[in-house]
Motif scaffolding. Structure first.
Motif, mmCIF file in Angstrom:
data_model
loop_
_atom_site.group_PDB
_atom_site.id
_atom_site.type_symbol
_atom_site.label_atom_id
_atom_site.label_comp_id
_atom_site.label_asym_id
_atom_site.label_seq_id
_atom_site.Cartn_x
_atom_site.Cartn_y
_atom_site.Cartn_z
ATOM 1 N N PHE A 43 -8.872 9.659 2.533
ATOM 2 C CA PHE A 43 -9.785 8.909 1.676
ATOM 3 C C PHE A 43 -9.832 9.457 0.255
ATOM 4 N N HIS A 44 -9.794 10.789 0.124
ATOM 5 C CA HIS A 44 -9.954 11.375 -1.218
ATOM 6 C C HIS A 44 -8.779 11.050 -2.150
ATOM 7 N N PHE A 96 -4.111 6.337 -5.561
ATOM 8 C CA PHE A 96 -3.083 5.398 -5.110
ATOM 9 C C PHE A 96 -3.418 3.977 -5.559
ATOM 10 N N GLU A 97 -4.687 3.592 -5.416
ATOM 11 C CA GLU A 97 -5.102 2.255 -5.830
ATOM 12 C C GLU A 97 -4.835 2.051 -7.322
ATOM 13 N N HIS A 98 -5.159 3.051 -8.132
ATOM 14 C CA HIS A 98 -4.908 2.962 -9.574
ATOM 15 C C HIS A 98 -3.413 2.776 -9.856
ATOM 16 N N GLN A 135 -9.648 3.127 8.261
ATOM 17 C CA GLN A 135 -9.862 3.593 9.625
ATOM 18 C C GLN A 135 -10.343 5.032 9.505
ATOM 19 N N GLU A 136 -9.745 5.974 10.244
ATOM 20 C CA GLU A 136 -10.099 7.385 10.057
ATOM 21 C C GLU A 136 -9.536 7.901 8.732
ATOM 22 N N GLY A 170 -1.789 15.371 2.939
ATOM 23 C CA GLY A 170 -2.244 14.516 4.034
ATOM 24 C C GLY A 170 -1.606 13.146 4.102
ATOM 25 N N LEU A 171 -0.692 12.823 3.168
ATOM 26 C CA LEU A 171 -0.009 11.537 3.208
ATOM 27 C C LEU A 171 0.944 11.518 4.401
#
Length: 193
Positions: free
Chosen positions: A139-140, A145-147, A161-162, A189-190
């Motif tokens: 999440f962090h 990534f969205e940007h 999800q998790e 964590g990717l």
């Protein structure tokens, strides 16, 4: 190659027969065919032709004369799609019989003209092969990534999800650029799926 992203339609009349032609993205073909069959109960023929690119980058084609004399209807429709270099699309021509037989040459011309008419009405787009990338990110990292994805106009879906599951649709250039960006997060964590 060219493609389309919506349904187009056209109508022609030849010797009292009406030909309604519909050009649609291949993924909408089955649904559109069912809809047309339920809406046009008095039509006598539902001729179709389609071309799409499979997972091996091969063009797959199919067609149906739907009761018209063999080779007089679907093949002319398919040939128009080939001539326009269209892929990932289908054409359906709905015929209402007007009482005057057109003969084999007349049918070939009529179905070719009906398909040409709808292709001329369509906005043709450059076809671009796309790959699907699946990855999970913590999440962090999502905001970064969205940007990146929005800044580079890369289409994607997200599922929370998790962690965040991203499903990207990218061409070769976008894939290379994205993987270069994502490389720095491989130890954060990717996870590629």
């Amino acid at each position: 190659m060219k493609t389309i992203d919506q349904v187009y339609q056209a109508k022609i009349e030849i010797k009292k027969s009406t030909f309604l032609s519909f050009l649609c993205p291949f993924e909408d073909f089955q649904e559109l065919m069912q809809k047309l069959r339920s809406e046009h109960l008095k039509a006598v023929h539902f001729v179709y032709a389609y071309r799409y690119l499979n997972e091996f980058d091969q063009i797959v084609e199919d067609k149906s004369d739907d009761g018209e004399p063999k080779g007089t209807s679907a093949m002319p429709c398919l040939n128009v799609l080939r001539g326009a270099l269209l892929v990932n699309c289908a054409v359906i021509v709905v015929r209402y019989f007007g009482g005057i037989k057109l003969g084999t040459g007349g049918l070939v011309r009529a179905y070719s003209e009906a398909t040409n008419e709808v292709v001329l009405n369509a906005t043709l787009l450059e076809f671009e092969a796309k790959n699907i990338l699946n990855l999970n990110i913590p999440f962090h990292l999502y905001a970064r990534f969205e940007h990146f994805l929005n800044k580079n106009n890369i289409s994607y879906e997200k599922k929370f999800q998790e962690n965040v599951k991203l499903i990207l649709s990218v061409n070769a250039k976008e894939e290379e650029k994205f993987k270069k960006f994502a490389k720095e997060f491989e130890f954060s964590g990717l996870v590629w799926k």
